[in-house]
Design a protein around this motif. Structure first.
Motif, PDB file in Angstrom:
ATOM      1  N   SER A 168     -25.423  19.330  -8.159  1.00 45.59           N
ATOM      2  CA  SER A 168     -25.498  18.099  -7.374  1.00 45.59           C
ATOM      3  C   SER A 168     -25.825  18.338  -5.912  1.00 45.59           C
ATOM      4  O   SER A 168     -26.300  17.434  -5.217  1.00 45.59           O
ATOM      5  CB  SER A 168     -24.176  17.334  -7.480  1.00 45.59           C
ATOM      6  N   LEU A 169     -25.583  19.571  -5.416  1.00 48.10           N
ATOM      7  CA  LEU A 169     -25.879  19.881  -4.018  1.00 48.10           C
ATOM      8  C   LEU A 169     -27.140  20.723  -3.849  1.00 48.10           C
ATOM      9  O   LEU A 169     -27.442  21.178  -2.742  1.00 48.10           O
ATOM     10  CB  LEU A 169     -24.685  20.614  -3.382  1.00 48.10           C
ATOM     11  N   ASN A 170     -27.870  20.910  -4.925  1.00 49.26           N
ATOM     12  CA  ASN A 170     -29.051  21.772  -4.872  1.00 49.26           C
ATOM     13  C   ASN A 170     -30.067  21.300  -3.838  1.00 49.26           C
ATOM     14  O   ASN A 170     -30.776  22.103  -3.221  1.00 49.26           O
ATOM     15  CB  ASN A 170     -29.706  21.845  -6.253  1.00 49.26           C
ATOM     16  N   TYR A 171     -30.109  19.996  -3.605  1.00 51.74           N
ATOM     17  CA  TYR A 171     -31.132  19.446  -2.707  1.00 51.74           C
ATOM     18  C   TYR A 171     -30.863  19.747  -1.230  1.00 51.74           C
ATOM     19  O   TYR A 171     -31.761  19.609  -0.393  1.00 51.74           O
ATOM     20  CB  TYR A 171     -31.270  17.940  -2.947  1.00 51.74           C
ATOM     21  N   ILE A 172     -29.626  20.161  -0.898  1.00 60.62           N
ATOM     22  CA  ILE A 172     -29.352  20.548   0.498  1.00 60.62           C
ATOM     23  C   ILE A 172     -28.709  21.941   0.578  1.00 60.62           C
ATOM     24  O   ILE A 172     -28.240  22.341   1.653  1.00 60.62           O
ATOM     25  CB  ILE A 172     -28.453  19.524   1.227  1.00 60.62           C
ATOM     26  N   SER A 173     -28.696  22.681  -0.520  1.00 61.50           N
ATOM     27  CA  SER A 173     -28.014  23.981  -0.543  1.00 61.50           C
ATOM     28  C   SER A 173     -28.659  25.004   0.392  1.00 61.50           C
ATOM     29  O   SER A 173     -28.018  25.976   0.784  1.00 61.50           O
ATOM     30  CB  SER A 173     -27.982  24.542  -1.968  1.00 61.50           C
ATOM     31  N   HIS A 174     -29.924  24.778   0.759  1.00 62.69           N
ATOM     32  CA  HIS A 174     -30.648  25.727   1.619  1.00 62.69           C
ATOM     33  C   HIS A 174     -30.340  25.527   3.102  1.00 62.69           C
ATOM     34  O   HIS A 174     -30.696  26.366   3.933  1.00 62.69           O
ATOM     35  CB  HIS A 174     -32.156  25.549   1.404  1.00 62.69           C
TER      36      HIS A 174
END
Length: 241
Positions: A168-174
């Protein structure tokens, strides 16, 4: 089907419920099987419509049966049980169980933060924030929906591809702040809202598991406020033994 015992002190609807439960637990009725109609049960047991409906409603509420308008009542698939103590994301959990995980973005854009959103993001009321609404899919079935709110500064760093894959946090994990971030969560059982009914194909008032999460940087800066809602008949959150 066996008959109910009218001389028993046990209520008729409870006796019927136990007969139906035995068929599910014994495997005679398998997941996704269509069960006999209310009329067929009335005829088989010699019971009123109200009695039959109460027994079925109890099993639907407990997540053992699923009603589908125009199709009938089906045996529910086993609930997915996710334990955060295993340190695995729900996506990893589903993959290990052979269930294809996925996402569907249904809305994204800037909105004014209401009081709850503003409070969790530590922003003034009506500040512009970025809202993303997604369906959480399991084998192409919508089991939940997520509504995430991001401060405007964070919204400019979204990885669009990450919205459709991974956790669920993949889109801001970077984002650099995510490397040392932590999250607070709350879990609550609630009745299905109009939006839950629409997105998750539920009946009004069906049980829903609501999870709220705030992701904070090491400095205590809110990076995301999430409101996630899951079908109570398809999902179970396990904490401890």
């Amino acid at each position: 089907m066996p008959k109910v015992d009218r001389s028993s002190p046990l209520p008729l609807h409870y006796q019927l419920k136990q007969h139906l439960l035995e068929k599910i637990e014994s495997g005679e009725w398998k997941p996704n099987d269509l069960i006999p109609s209310e009329q067929e049960m009335q005829n088989s047991f010699g019971l009123s419509r109200i009695t039959v409906r109460q027994a079925l409603s109890d099993l639907v509420y407990e997540g053992l049966l699923i009603r589908e308008r125009g199709r009938g009542t089906f045996v529910a698939p086993p609930k997915m049980t996710h334990s955060p103590e295993e340190r695995k994301s729900l996506t990893e959990f589903m993959t290990e169980k052979g269930i294809k995980p996925g996402w569907q973005v249904i809305e994204k854009g800037f909105v004014e933060a209401n009081k709850e959103v503003a409070s969790n993001l530590k922003l003034p009321h009506k500040t512009r924030v970025y809202r993303i609404r997604r369906l959480r899919l399991a084998a192409d079935e919508a089991i939940g929906h997520h509504t995430a709110y991001l401060p405007e500064a964070v919204s400019g760093q979204i990885n669009e591809a990450g919205l459709l894959e991974g956790g669920s946090l993949n889109y801001i994990s970077h984002i650099p702040q995510m490397a040392t971030s932590h999250a607070t969560r709350s879990i609550e059982a609630v009745a299905a809202s109009d939006l839950d009914v629409k997105l998750l194909h539920l009946s009004q008032g069906s049980p829903v598991l609501m999870i709220q999460r705030v992701v904070l940087s090491a400095a205590g800066e809110p990076l995301e406020f999430l409101q996630a809602r899951y079908r109570g008949d398809r999902f179970k959150y396990q904490i401890g033994d």
